[in-house]
Write a protein that holds these residues in place. Structure first.
Motif, PDB file in Angstrom:
ATOM      1  N   LYS A   5       0.843  -1.194   0.000  1.00 43.59           N
ATOM      2  CA  LYS A   5       0.000   0.000   0.000  1.00 43.59           C
ATOM      3  C   LYS A   5       0.874   1.238   0.000  1.00 43.59           C
ATOM      4  N   GLY A   6       0.436   2.249  -0.731  1.00 45.19           N
ATOM      5  CA  GLY A   6       1.188   3.488  -0.763  1.00 45.19           C
ATOM      6  C   GLY A   6       0.920   4.316   0.474  1.00 45.19           C
ATOM      7  N   PHE A   7       1.910   5.065   0.870  1.00 43.71           N
ATOM      8  CA  PHE A   7       1.756   6.007   1.978  1.00 43.71           C
ATOM      9  C   PHE A   7       2.365   7.315   1.539  1.00 43.71           C
ATOM     10  N   ASN A   8       1.650   8.394   1.722  1.00 44.28           N
ATOM     11  CA  ASN A   8       2.245   9.664   1.372  1.00 44.28           C
ATOM     12  C   ASN A   8       1.821  10.743   2.345  1.00 44.28           C
ATOM     13  N   VAL A   9       2.577  11.811   2.330  1.00 40.32           N
ATOM     14  CA  VAL A   9       2.288  12.980   3.143  1.00 40.32           C
ATOM     15  C   VAL A   9       1.764  14.057   2.213  1.00 40.32           C
ATOM     16  N   ARG A  10       0.670  14.672   2.590  1.00 41.10           N
ATOM     17  CA  ARG A  10       0.122  15.793   1.839  1.00 41.10           C
ATOM     18  C   ARG A  10       0.171  17.009   2.747  1.00 41.10           C
ATOM     19  N   VAL A  11       0.497  18.139   2.145  1.00 42.93           N
ATOM     20  CA  VAL A  11       0.651  19.365   2.924  1.00 42.93           C
ATOM     21  C   VAL A  11      -0.276  20.424   2.347  1.00 42.93           C
ATOM     22  N   TYR A  12      -0.964  21.133   3.227  1.00 46.33           N
ATOM     23  CA  TYR A  12      -1.978  22.103   2.809  1.00 46.33           C
ATOM     24  C   TYR A  12      -1.722  23.452   3.467  1.00 46.33           C
ATOM     25  N   GLY A  13      -2.090  24.517   2.741  1.00 41.24           N
ATOM     26  CA  GLY A  13      -1.929  25.866   3.255  1.00 41.24           C
ATOM     27  C   GLY A  13      -3.270  26.517   3.498  1.00 41.24           C
ATOM     28  N   LEU A  14      -3.423  27.139   4.651  1.00 39.70           N
ATOM     29  CA  LEU A  14      -4.646  27.847   5.001  1.00 39.70           C
ATOM     30  C   LEU A  14      -4.370  29.334   4.818  1.00 39.70           C
ATOM     31  N   LEU A  15      -4.885  29.881   3.721  1.00 37.51           N
ATOM     32  CA  LEU A  15      -4.675  31.288   3.399  1.00 37.51           C
ATOM     33  C   LEU A  15      -5.938  32.051   3.787  1.00 37.51           C
ATOM     34  N   ILE A  16      -5.822  32.891   4.808  1.00 36.42           N
ATOM     35  CA  ILE A  16      -6.957  33.649   5.335  1.00 36.42           C
ATOM     36  C   ILE A  16      -6.633  35.130   5.197  1.00 36.42           C
ATOM     37  N   ASP A  17      -7.515  35.882   4.547  1.00 35.61           N
ATOM     38  CA  ASP A  17      -7.235  37.305   4.331  1.00 35.61           C
ATOM     39  C   ASP A  17      -7.738  38.157   5.501  1.00 35.61           C
ATOM     40  N   GLU A  18      -7.583  39.473   5.349  1.00 31.69           N
ATOM     41  CA  GLU A  18      -7.940  40.390   6.447  1.00 31.69           C
ATOM     42  C   GLU A  18      -9.442  40.429   6.705  1.00 31.69           C
ATOM     43  N   HIS A  19     -10.229  39.912   5.764  1.00 31.46           N
ATOM     44  CA  HIS A  19     -11.688  39.874   5.936  1.00 31.46           C
ATOM     45  C   HIS A  19     -12.157  38.519   6.458  1.00 31.46           C
ATOM     46  N   LYS A  20     -11.201  37.699   6.906  1.00 31.32           N
ATOM     47  CA  LYS A  20     -11.477  36.351   7.411  1.00 31.32           C
ATOM     48  C   LYS A  20     -12.167  35.483   6.362  1.00 31.32           C
ATOM     49  N   ARG A  21     -11.692  35.617   5.126  1.00 28.21           N
ATOM     50  CA  ARG A  21     -12.093  34.710   4.052  1.00 28.21           C
ATOM     51  C   ARG A  21     -10.947  33.731   3.833  1.00 28.21           C
ATOM     52  N   ILE A  22     -11.285  32.500   3.514  1.00 28.12           N
ATOM     53  CA  ILE A  22     -10.261  31.464   3.345  1.00 28.12           C
ATOM     54  C   ILE A  22     -10.282  30.954   1.908  1.00 28.12           C
ATOM     55  N   LEU A  23      -9.087  30.649   1.397  1.00 27.10           N
ATOM     56  CA  LEU A  23      -8.957  30.183   0.021  1.00 27.10           C
ATOM     57  C   LEU A  23      -9.263  28.693  -0.070  1.00 27.10           C
ATOM     58  N   LEU A  24     -10.160  28.345  -0.990  1.00 27.64           N
ATOM     59  CA  LEU A  24     -10.492  26.951  -1.257  1.00 27.64           C
ATOM     60  C   LEU A  24     -10.103  26.586  -2.678  1.00 27.64           C
ATOM     61  N   SER A  25      -9.740  25.336  -2.864  1.00 24.04           N
ATOM     62  CA  SER A  25      -9.461  24.779  -4.183  1.00 24.04           C
ATOM     63  C   SER A  25     -10.603  23.840  -4.542  1.00 24.04           C
ATOM     64  N   ASP A  26     -11.227  24.100  -5.657  1.00 23.18           N
ATOM     65  CA  ASP A  26     -12.354  23.303  -6.137  1.00 23.18           C
ATOM     66  C   ASP A  26     -11.863  22.548  -7.368  1.00 23.18           C
ATOM     67  N   GLU A  27     -11.762  21.232  -7.272  1.00 22.93           N
ATOM     68  CA  GLU A  27     -11.167  20.433  -8.333  1.00 22.93           C
ATOM     69  C   GLU A  27     -12.141  19.383  -8.855  1.00 22.93           C
ATOM     70  N   GLU A  28     -11.979  19.076 -10.119  1.00 27.99           N
ATOM     71  CA  GLU A  28     -12.720  17.965 -10.708  1.00 27.99           C
ATOM     72  C   GLU A  28     -11.694  17.020 -11.307  1.00 27.99           C
ATOM     73  N   ARG A  29     -11.717  15.780 -10.857  1.00 25.73           N
ATOM     74  CA  ARG A  29     -10.790  14.773 -11.369  1.00 25.73           C
ATOM     75  C   ARG A  29     -11.596  13.587 -11.870  1.00 25.73           C
ATOM     76  N   ASN A  30     -11.491  13.348 -13.163  1.00 22.65           N
ATOM     77  CA  ASN A  30     -12.174  12.208 -13.776  1.00 22.65           C
ATOM     78  C   ASN A  30     -13.649  12.148 -13.390  1.00 22.65           C
ATOM     79  N   GLY A  31     -14.287  13.303 -13.428  1.00 20.60           N
ATOM     80  CA  GLY A  31     -15.718  13.366 -13.158  1.00 20.60           C
ATOM     81  C   GLY A  31     -16.096  13.448 -11.696  1.00 20.60           C
ATOM     82  N   THR A  32     -15.118  13.407 -10.782  1.00 17.41           N
ATOM     83  CA  THR A  32     -15.399  13.504  -9.353  1.00 17.41           C
ATOM     84  C   THR A  32     -14.937  14.865  -8.842  1.00 17.41           C
TER      85      THR A  32
END
Length: 151
Positions: A5-32
């Motif tokens: 089985k594969g094991f990997n580490v994924r790292v994510y960044g929480l970018l929050i602006d001065e208006h307390k809005r957060i950046l989201l990534s919306d992805e579609e991969r192979n129909g999902t």
């Protein structure tokens, strides 16, 4: 976990602006469709911070400064992008310059799977964001922690 089985580490960044809005990534991969925080897997021999900065540059065309560690999962979760398991690490980040990318859907080239995947970015008020708005269980837990921490 067995050796096949594969094991990997994924790292994510929480970018929050001065208006307390957060950046989201919306992805579609192979129909999902996946809604997650920007970031992804590390390349061979790459450190956590280097990988996170590379992911933001590649995904968002955005240079970021890592502010501080926010959260590391203490459990393994099944990877939605492969057959293995992963552990995720989250950092608070801020942009090194004003980001001017258009927050609209765009075709994204992932090499061999060209045309199968799309990605867009949007800023969402943290107050409006609920755990159910994100795809991955770990991200959902992080939303709860963020809303508690940033009050």
């Amino acid at each position: 976990m067995n050796g096949e089985k594969g094991f990997n580490v994924r790292v994510y960044g929480l970018l929050i602006d001065e208006h307390k809005r957060i950046l989201l990534s919306d992805e579609e991969r192979n129909g999902t469709r996946f809604i997650k925080f920007p970031g992804g897997g590390l390349e061979f021999g790459e450190g956590l911070l280097e990988g996170l900065k590379r992911e933001f540059l590649e995904e968002c065309n955005l240079q970021v400064q890592v502010e501080r560690h926010f959260y590391t999962t203490d459990f393994f979760v099944a990877s939605a992008f492969g057959g293995g398991q992963l552990i995720s690490v989250y950092y608070l980040v801020k942009p090194l310059h004003d980001f001017g990318f258009k927050l609209a859907a765009c075709a994204y080239d992932f090499g061999e799977q060209k045309g199968d995947e799309k990605q867009c970015f949007r800023m969402v008020p943290l107050a409006d964001l609920g755990p159910g708005d994100l795809t991955f269980p770990v991200d959902q837990h992080v939303v709860q922690l963020l809303k508690t921490t940033l009050q």
